[in-house]
Structures are given as C-alpha cells and as structure tokens.
Design a protein around this motif. Sequence first.
Motif, PDB file in Angstrom:
ATOM      1  N   LEU A 189       0.796  -1.019  -0.083  1.00 42.83           N
ATOM      2  CA  LEU A 189       0.018   0.036   0.165  1.00 42.83           C
ATOM      3  C   LEU A 189       0.969   1.219   0.125  1.00 42.83           C
ATOM      4  O   LEU A 189       0.425   2.245  -0.571  1.00 42.83           O
ATOM      5  CB  LEU A 189      -0.861   0.074   1.330  1.00 42.83           C
TER       6      LEU A 189
ATOM      7  N   VAL B  31      -6.134   3.237   2.040  1.00 40.73           N
ATOM      8  CA  VAL B  31      -6.968   2.684   1.051  1.00 40.73           C
ATOM      9  C   VAL B  31      -7.692   4.013   0.390  1.00 40.73           C
ATOM     10  O   VAL B  31      -8.049   4.256  -0.523  1.00 40.73           O
ATOM     11  CB  VAL B  31      -7.995   1.569   1.458  1.00 40.73           C
ATOM     12  N   THR B  32      -8.166   4.644   1.586  1.00 39.63           N
ATOM     13  CA  THR B  32      -9.008   5.781   1.461  1.00 39.63           C
ATOM     14  C   THR B  32      -8.222   6.839   0.749  1.00 39.63           C
ATOM     15  O   THR B  32      -8.849   7.396  -0.358  1.00 39.63           O
ATOM     16  CB  THR B  32      -9.676   6.340   2.878  1.00 39.63           C
TER      17      THR B  32
ATOM     18  N   GLU C 276      -4.092   0.571   7.479  1.00 36.64           N
ATOM     19  CA  GLU C 276      -4.643   0.056   6.131  1.00 36.64           C
ATOM     20  C   GLU C 276      -5.827   0.892   5.801  1.00 36.64           C
ATOM     21  O   GLU C 276      -5.873   1.319   4.671  1.00 36.64           O
ATOM     22  CB  GLU C 276      -5.048  -1.443   6.428  1.00 36.64           C
ATOM     23  N   ASP C 277      -6.995   1.240   6.788  1.00 39.99           N
ATOM     24  CA  ASP C 277      -7.898   2.117   6.180  1.00 39.99           C
ATOM     25  C   ASP C 277      -7.760   3.361   5.419  1.00 39.99           C
ATOM     26  O   ASP C 277      -8.228   3.747   4.715  1.00 39.99           O
ATOM     27  CB  ASP C 277      -8.977   2.261   7.499  1.00 39.99           C
TER      28      ASP C 277
ATOM     29  N   ILE D  85      -7.760   5.834  -3.041  1.00 35.24           N
ATOM     30  CA  ILE D  85      -9.070   5.935  -4.055  1.00 35.24           C
ATOM     31  C   ILE D  85      -9.395   7.504  -4.141  1.00 35.24           C
ATOM     32  O   ILE D  85      -9.645   7.894  -5.339  1.00 35.24           O
ATOM     33  CB  ILE D  85     -10.144   5.089  -3.347  1.00 35.24           C
TER      34      ILE D  85
ATOM     35  N   VAL E  35     -13.951  -1.025  -6.756  1.00 37.93           N
ATOM     36  CA  VAL E  35     -13.663   0.395  -6.326  1.00 37.93           C
ATOM     37  C   VAL E  35     -14.240   1.243  -7.040  1.00 37.93           C
ATOM     38  O   VAL E  35     -14.394   1.609  -8.493  1.00 37.93           O
ATOM     39  CB  VAL E  35     -12.198   0.536  -6.636  1.00 37.93           C
TER      40      VAL E  35
ATOM     41  N   VAL F 250      -4.187   2.031  -8.130  1.00 37.63           N
ATOM     42  CA  VAL F 250      -4.849   2.032  -7.124  1.00 37.63           C
ATOM     43  C   VAL F 250      -5.672   0.558  -7.328  1.00 37.63           C
ATOM     44  O   VAL F 250      -6.103   0.062  -6.224  1.00 37.63           O
ATOM     45  CB  VAL F 250      -5.951   3.225  -7.238  1.00 37.63           C
ATOM     46  N   GLN F 251      -6.474   0.210  -8.390  1.00 39.54           N
ATOM     47  CA  GLN F 251      -7.043  -0.887  -8.477  1.00 39.54           C
ATOM     48  C   GLN F 251      -6.370  -2.166  -8.050  1.00 39.54           C
ATOM     49  O   GLN F 251      -6.671  -3.029  -7.384  1.00 39.54           O
ATOM     50  CB  GLN F 251      -7.673  -1.123  -9.942  1.00 39.54           C
TER      51      GLN F 251
ATOM     52  N   MET G 228     -11.215  -6.559   0.576  1.00 41.73           N
ATOM     53  CA  MET G 228     -11.781  -5.991  -0.570  1.00 41.73           C
ATOM     54  C   MET G 228     -12.286  -7.186  -1.573  1.00 41.73           C
ATOM     55  O   MET G 228     -12.651  -6.959  -2.651  1.00 41.73           O
ATOM     56  CB  MET G 228     -10.679  -5.011  -1.381  1.00 41.73           C
TER      57      MET G 228
ATOM     58  N   VAL H 153      -5.689  -2.009  -3.923  1.00 40.21           N
ATOM     59  CA  VAL H 153      -6.853  -1.979  -3.252  1.00 40.21           C
ATOM     60  C   VAL H 153      -7.135  -3.528  -3.265  1.00 40.21           C
ATOM     61  O   VAL H 153      -7.785  -4.002  -2.376  1.00 40.21           O
ATOM     62  CB  VAL H 153      -7.515  -1.075  -3.251  1.00 40.21           C
TER      63      VAL H 153
END
Length: 298
Positions: free
Chosen positions: A38, A249-250, A245-246, A253, A296, A281-282, A291, A285
């Motif tokens: 990430l 990811v946020t 991690e949250d 995106i 996404v 990103v795809q 996920m 994530v």
Amino acid sequence: RKLRIMAGANSAATQPNRMELMQQAEVQDVIQRKYAGLFAALESAWSDAFSLMAVGARLGAGISEDRRLCLIAVYTKMIRLAYSAGQLCKLGLGLEAQLQARTMFENYLQLKFLDHAENIDACASQYIYWDMANDEGVHEKILELHPELKPKIDEIRKPLLDFKASLSKSKWGDFVFYGPSRLSVFKLCEHIDKLEKSNVQVRTYKTLYHETSGQAHGFDFLDYARRRGPNDVEALLAPAEERVEDVLVTVLITLSNTCKIVDNRLNLDKKGVIDKMDKTVQGAVLALPLMAGVTVSP
C-alpha cells in the motif's frame, strides 16, 4: 507497545530522550514492512498525481480564471493531504492520519458538487466567494486597525458583496456555513448519490466519516488510554498499526478520483497518467483480503 501508568510507579526508564514515541523505530519498521504494498502504491499514485501539474503544464481552452484557481487549489490541497496522511501512517500514526482522510473526503464531496454543476465556471466563482466570506471577520478587524485600507479592501470584496446582495439573509448564512451547495455533509452525499444513481458517498459517510468523528471532535479517548484496573491505566504512547490500512486505502481512492475530475475539468489531456493511477489503485486495493469481491467506485 503501550505504557502502563500505575499509581506510585516510576516510568522514567521508558521515557525517550528525544521527541519520539516509545519503540518508534521498531514498530515503525514493522508497519512499513507489513503494508509495503500500500505504501508503494501511494507513492506511485502520488507521483503520478503530482505530474498532472508539472511546471509548464498547459490547460485546455475555455477555462475561466476562477475555475482554474478553484481546481488547482483543490488539487494542491489534496496532494498535500495525501502526502501528510502517508507520512503519518509510516510513523504508525494511523489514528491521527484519519483526520487527513476525513478532510480529503469532505473536499472530494465539494469537488464532486462542482463537477456536477450546471455552470461550472459560476460554481467555481462561488467556491472562491466562500473562502472570502469566511475571512470577512478578518477584513473587518483590519479595517478597525487600518481604516486607510478601506478603498483597497472594498475593491477586493466587491465581487463577494455583489454576490451576497443577490441572496436572502438565510441563504447567505447557509452559504457561509456549508458552501455553494448549501447542504450539510450528509445531504451533500445524498445529493451526489442521487445524481450518480449510487450509494457510494452515503456509504462512505456512514463508515469513514462516522468512524473519524471521534478524532475530529474529541470523543476518542479510549483509543488512547484504557483503565486496566484500580490505579492502572494503559496509554498508547508507541506507534500503532491501527487504521493504517483504512487510511491508505481511502487516500489512494480519493486522490485518484480527484485527479480524474481535475484532468477532465481543466482539459489537461493526461489520460495516460490517469489510467496509470487507476491501475495502481485498483491493483493495490483489490489485492487486500478485505476487498474481496468489491468494486472500487468513483
């Protein structure tokens, strides 16, 4: 990883001799290795985002000055927020990085409202007025101290005052508080989802936005200290992987989707860069176990 603070105990032995958290290097290294994928994706996406507005970048024809200023300002702020969130996560400060992720979401909602506006140039002007409107108290204070500056300040304020005169008192109040949409964050999510026939923004509001409210408003005490017994409190004075991690990811995106709008509305013609970001990103994530089976969405 956590400091136990007990009545009568001496914790001097655990106190760092410089400004850093307990076990800073050790825990930080674990976090960066665990979320290496990430972090690499964010670095790649951030670099691509930064390249959208490289020195000498040319904007397409038909772009008003206010649209240019507004979109470049939002883009720049999002770049800085993504950078700061990434750095905080690397340090094991994911809890604090939630504030950056939350702010990015709010700014992204405003950008989406602009993107859907019937007259984008007029809406962009209103975003500039919104900024100016919230500085009105500063202007008044300056005039109290320096009345000789009134002609110059009145010249600067004229577009804002003309716009203010076109609104009722209640609508002006809503504008100053909420911005051009005159909608609360939740109502703005509903508005955008209705236009896009989705539930992406409301879903994000009910998860990310709710979960980060404690950080923003101060009711997150138990994230930082917990009672373990009589005269026994455990305090989080070391880096931690919570929310890392949250947040990553946020941020990934939101940054990617922001750049799509900026590229389109400034006619930058950077489809190659946008596609590369989207692929990054795809890939990052959707590779996460949490996920599995998820798409996404913008």
